[in-house]
Scaffold this motif. Structure first.
Motif, PDB file in Angstrom:
ATOM      1  N   VAL A  55       1.173  -9.672   4.558  1.00  0.00           N
ATOM      2  CA  VAL A  55       1.526  -8.332   4.132  1.00  0.00           C
ATOM      3  C   VAL A  55       1.530  -7.443   5.369  1.00  0.00           C
ATOM      4  O   VAL A  55       0.575  -7.470   6.158  1.00  0.00           O
ATOM      5  CB  VAL A  55       0.499  -7.819   3.090  1.00  0.00           C
ATOM      6  CG1 VAL A  55       0.765  -6.388   2.712  1.00  0.00           C
ATOM      7  CG2 VAL A  55       0.497  -8.720   1.865  1.00  0.00           C
ATOM      8  N   ALA A  56       2.573  -6.665   5.551  1.00  0.00           N
ATOM      9  CA  ALA A  56       2.703  -5.791   6.723  1.00  0.00           C
ATOM     10  C   ALA A  56       1.913  -4.505   6.494  1.00  0.00           C
ATOM     11  O   ALA A  56       2.470  -3.412   6.361  1.00  0.00           O
ATOM     12  CB  ALA A  56       4.166  -5.496   7.013  1.00  0.00           C
ATOM     13  N   ALA A  57       0.603  -4.665   6.418  1.00  0.00           N
ATOM     14  CA  ALA A  57      -0.316  -3.535   6.251  1.00  0.00           C
ATOM     15  C   ALA A  57      -1.685  -3.984   6.740  1.00  0.00           C
ATOM     16  O   ALA A  57      -1.962  -5.186   6.845  1.00  0.00           O
ATOM     17  CB  ALA A  57      -0.390  -3.107   4.786  1.00  0.00           C
TER      18      ALA A  57
ATOM     19  N   ALA B 146      -3.516   1.284  -8.650  1.00  0.00           N
ATOM     20  CA  ALA B 146      -2.809   0.302  -7.839  1.00  0.00           C
ATOM     21  C   ALA B 146      -2.837  -1.071  -8.516  1.00  0.00           C
ATOM     22  O   ALA B 146      -1.801  -1.728  -8.660  1.00  0.00           O
ATOM     23  CB  ALA B 146      -3.412   0.226  -6.436  1.00  0.00           C
ATOM     24  N   VAL B 147      -4.021  -1.501  -8.938  1.00  0.00           N
ATOM     25  CA  VAL B 147      -4.155  -2.814  -9.585  1.00  0.00           C
ATOM     26  C   VAL B 147      -3.277  -2.883 -10.834  1.00  0.00           C
ATOM     27  O   VAL B 147      -2.598  -3.885 -11.082  1.00  0.00           O
ATOM     28  CB  VAL B 147      -5.636  -3.126  -9.905  1.00  0.00           C
ATOM     29  CG1 VAL B 147      -5.767  -4.335 -10.823  1.00  0.00           C
ATOM     30  CG2 VAL B 147      -6.422  -3.349  -8.614  1.00  0.00           C
ATOM     31  N   GLU B 148      -3.276  -1.816 -11.600  1.00  0.00           N
ATOM     32  CA  GLU B 148      -2.477  -1.783 -12.830  1.00  0.00           C
ATOM     33  C   GLU B 148      -0.986  -1.954 -12.523  1.00  0.00           C
ATOM     34  O   GLU B 148      -0.262  -2.565 -13.301  1.00  0.00           O
ATOM     35  CB  GLU B 148      -2.727  -0.466 -13.557  1.00  0.00           C
ATOM     36  CG  GLU B 148      -2.168  -0.425 -14.965  1.00  0.00           C
ATOM     37  CD  GLU B 148      -2.611   0.825 -15.698  1.00  0.00           C
ATOM     38  OE1 GLU B 148      -3.492   0.706 -16.561  1.00  0.00           O
ATOM     39  OE2 GLU B 148      -2.069   1.912 -15.391  1.00  0.00           O
ATOM     40  N   SER B 149      -0.541  -1.455 -11.366  1.00  0.00           N
ATOM     41  CA  SER B 149       0.879  -1.538 -11.039  1.00  0.00           C
ATOM     42  C   SER B 149       1.280  -2.859 -10.378  1.00  0.00           C
ATOM     43  O   SER B 149       2.346  -3.389 -10.670  1.00  0.00           O
ATOM     44  CB  SER B 149       1.291  -0.363 -10.153  1.00  0.00           C
ATOM     45  OG  SER B 149       0.760  -0.495  -8.857  1.00  0.00           O
ATOM     46  N   TRP B 150       0.441  -3.410  -9.483  1.00  0.00           N
ATOM     47  CA  TRP B 150       0.895  -4.589  -8.746  1.00  0.00           C
ATOM     48  C   TRP B 150       0.398  -5.926  -9.293  1.00  0.00           C
ATOM     49  O   TRP B 150       1.016  -6.961  -9.058  1.00  0.00           O
ATOM     50  CB  TRP B 150       0.558  -4.495  -7.252  1.00  0.00           C
ATOM     51  CG  TRP B 150      -0.907  -4.534  -6.913  1.00  0.00           C
ATOM     52  CD1 TRP B 150      -1.687  -3.478  -6.569  1.00  0.00           C
ATOM     53  CD2 TRP B 150      -1.758  -5.682  -6.884  1.00  0.00           C
ATOM     54  NE1 TRP B 150      -2.974  -3.889  -6.344  1.00  0.00           N
ATOM     55  CE2 TRP B 150      -3.045  -5.244  -6.524  1.00  0.00           C
ATOM     56  CE3 TRP B 150      -1.567  -7.033  -7.118  1.00  0.00           C
ATOM     57  CZ2 TRP B 150      -4.130  -6.107  -6.408  1.00  0.00           C
ATOM     58  CZ3 TRP B 150      -2.643  -7.900  -7.002  1.00  0.00           C
ATOM     59  CH2 TRP B 150      -3.902  -7.434  -6.652  1.00  0.00           C
ATOM     60  N   LEU B 151      -0.716  -5.953 -10.026  1.00  0.00           N
ATOM     61  CA  LEU B 151      -1.272  -7.239 -10.453  1.00  0.00           C
ATOM     62  C   LEU B 151      -0.423  -7.982 -11.488  1.00  0.00           C
ATOM     63  O   LEU B 151      -0.284  -9.206 -11.398  1.00  0.00           O
ATOM     64  CB  LEU B 151      -2.706  -7.054 -10.973  1.00  0.00           C
ATOM     65  CG  LEU B 151      -3.458  -8.328 -11.340  1.00  0.00           C
ATOM     66  CD1 LEU B 151      -3.568  -9.274 -10.143  1.00  0.00           C
ATOM     67  CD2 LEU B 151      -4.842  -7.993 -11.867  1.00  0.00           C
TER      68      LEU B 151
ATOM     69  N   THR C 286      -1.738  -8.419   7.472  1.00  0.00           N
ATOM     70  CA  THR C 286      -2.854  -9.085   6.812  1.00  0.00           C
ATOM     71  C   THR C 286      -2.360 -10.309   6.066  1.00  0.00           C
ATOM     72  O   THR C 286      -1.405 -10.218   5.276  1.00  0.00           O
ATOM     73  CB  THR C 286      -3.529  -8.125   5.787  1.00  0.00           C
ATOM     74  OG1 THR C 286      -3.934  -6.945   6.474  1.00  0.00           O
ATOM     75  CG2 THR C 286      -4.743  -8.776   5.147  1.00  0.00           C
ATOM     76  N   GLN C 287      -2.990 -11.433   6.322  1.00  0.00           N
ATOM     77  CA  GLN C 287      -2.734 -12.632   5.536  1.00  0.00           C
ATOM     78  C   GLN C 287      -3.620 -12.533   4.296  1.00  0.00           C
ATOM     79  O   GLN C 287      -4.849 -12.470   4.413  1.00  0.00           O
ATOM     80  CB  GLN C 287      -3.086 -13.903   6.334  1.00  0.00           C
ATOM     81  CG  GLN C 287      -2.816 -15.191   5.595  1.00  0.00           C
ATOM     82  CD  GLN C 287      -1.336 -15.499   5.485  1.00  0.00           C
ATOM     83  OE1 GLN C 287      -0.544 -15.120   6.343  1.00  0.00           O
ATOM     84  NE2 GLN C 287      -0.959 -16.163   4.419  1.00  0.00           N
ATOM     85  N   VAL C 288      -3.002 -12.485   3.117  1.00  0.00           N
ATOM     86  CA  VAL C 288      -3.735 -12.415   1.858  1.00  0.00           C
ATOM     87  C   VAL C 288      -3.640 -13.795   1.213  1.00  0.00           C
ATOM     88  O   VAL C 288      -2.544 -14.264   0.902  1.00  0.00           O
ATOM     89  CB  VAL C 288      -3.165 -11.341   0.908  1.00  0.00           C
ATOM     90  CG1 VAL C 288      -4.000 -11.269  -0.373  1.00  0.00           C
ATOM     91  CG2 VAL C 288      -3.097  -9.984   1.589  1.00  0.00           C
ATOM     92  N   THR C 289      -4.785 -14.433   1.039  1.00  0.00           N
ATOM     93  CA  THR C 289      -4.838 -15.750   0.423  1.00  0.00           C
ATOM     94  C   THR C 289      -5.620 -15.634  -0.875  1.00  0.00           C
ATOM     95  O   THR C 289      -6.748 -15.137  -0.877  1.00  0.00           O
ATOM     96  CB  THR C 289      -5.515 -16.779   1.350  1.00  0.00           C
ATOM     97  OG1 THR C 289      -4.783 -16.825   2.584  1.00  0.00           O
ATOM     98  CG2 THR C 289      -5.547 -18.160   0.717  1.00  0.00           C
TER      99      THR C 289
ATOM    100  N   LEU D 120       1.988  -6.687  -4.602  1.00  0.00           N
ATOM    101  CA  LEU D 120       0.971  -6.089  -3.735  1.00  0.00           C
ATOM    102  C   LEU D 120       1.590  -5.683  -2.400  1.00  0.00           C
ATOM    103  O   LEU D 120       1.391  -4.567  -1.911  1.00  0.00           O
ATOM    104  CB  LEU D 120      -0.190  -7.068  -3.516  1.00  0.00           C
ATOM    105  CG  LEU D 120      -1.250  -6.666  -2.508  1.00  0.00           C
ATOM    106  CD1 LEU D 120      -1.984  -5.403  -2.926  1.00  0.00           C
ATOM    107  CD2 LEU D 120      -2.243  -7.825  -2.307  1.00  0.00           C
ATOM    108  N   ALA D 121       2.374  -6.591  -1.815  1.00  0.00           N
ATOM    109  CA  ALA D 121       3.035  -6.288  -0.540  1.00  0.00           C
ATOM    110  C   ALA D 121       3.931  -5.057  -0.680  1.00  0.00           C
ATOM    111  O   ALA D 121       3.902  -4.153   0.167  1.00  0.00           O
ATOM    112  CB  ALA D 121       3.844  -7.495  -0.068  1.00  0.00           C
TER     113      ALA D 121
END
Length: 153
Positions: free
Chosen positions: A11-13, A27-32, A118-121, A147-148
């Protein structure tokens, strides 16, 4: 011990921005919710020992019966671990009568800084046998893409 499913995305953040998105109710409600679903957080307590309840609704329930109802999956999620900018660990239980969805699935969201962000695993341990592995991995990848999009913006 159950099955383990994984997915990963760069993710470019910054890890701090990703961590904020993992610990913010809106945020969780929108991207999860993965593609094909929408979500609603019913309560939110972002601390170790706290958690949230999310209702996921299929946008087109044809051929995709819900675990908790005709077109819904309800999941109770506990925050097992919150390590700022490094890791979030969920303990998730589906609300379902079908025993193939019973048990506690542990989902670890590991954040690793990289030159590109950030590498999100995501590692899901003890996945209930009623959850198809390919569908689950596609769903996790979809959530990671959302999320990205939310944090790269």
């Amino acid at each position: 011990m159950g099955r383990t499913d994984r997915a990963s995305r760069t993710v470019a953040a910054s890890p701090a921005a990703v961590y904020r998105a993992l610990t913010d109710r809106d945020a969780v409600e929108s991207w999860l919710p993965p593609d094909g679903m929408r979500g609603r957080v019913e309560h939110w307590d972002p601390r170790p020992g706290g958690g949230f309840r999310m209702e996921l609704t299929y946008l087109d329930p044809t051929g995709a019966p819900g675990k908790s109802g005709d077109a819904t999956d309800v999941v109770e999620v506990g925050f097992a671990e919150l390590v700022p900018d490094e890791r979030v660990v969920h303990r998730a239980e589906f609300v379902a009568d079908d025993p193939s969805f019973a048990g506690t699935m542990t989902m670890t969201w590991q954040l690793t800084p990289t030159a590109a962000g950030t590498q999100v695993t995501v590692t899901a341990d003890d996945v209930p046998p009623g959850i198809d592995q390919q569908d689950h991995e596609v769903g996790i990848a979809s959530s990671l893409a959302h999320l990205a999009a939310a944090v790269e913006g």
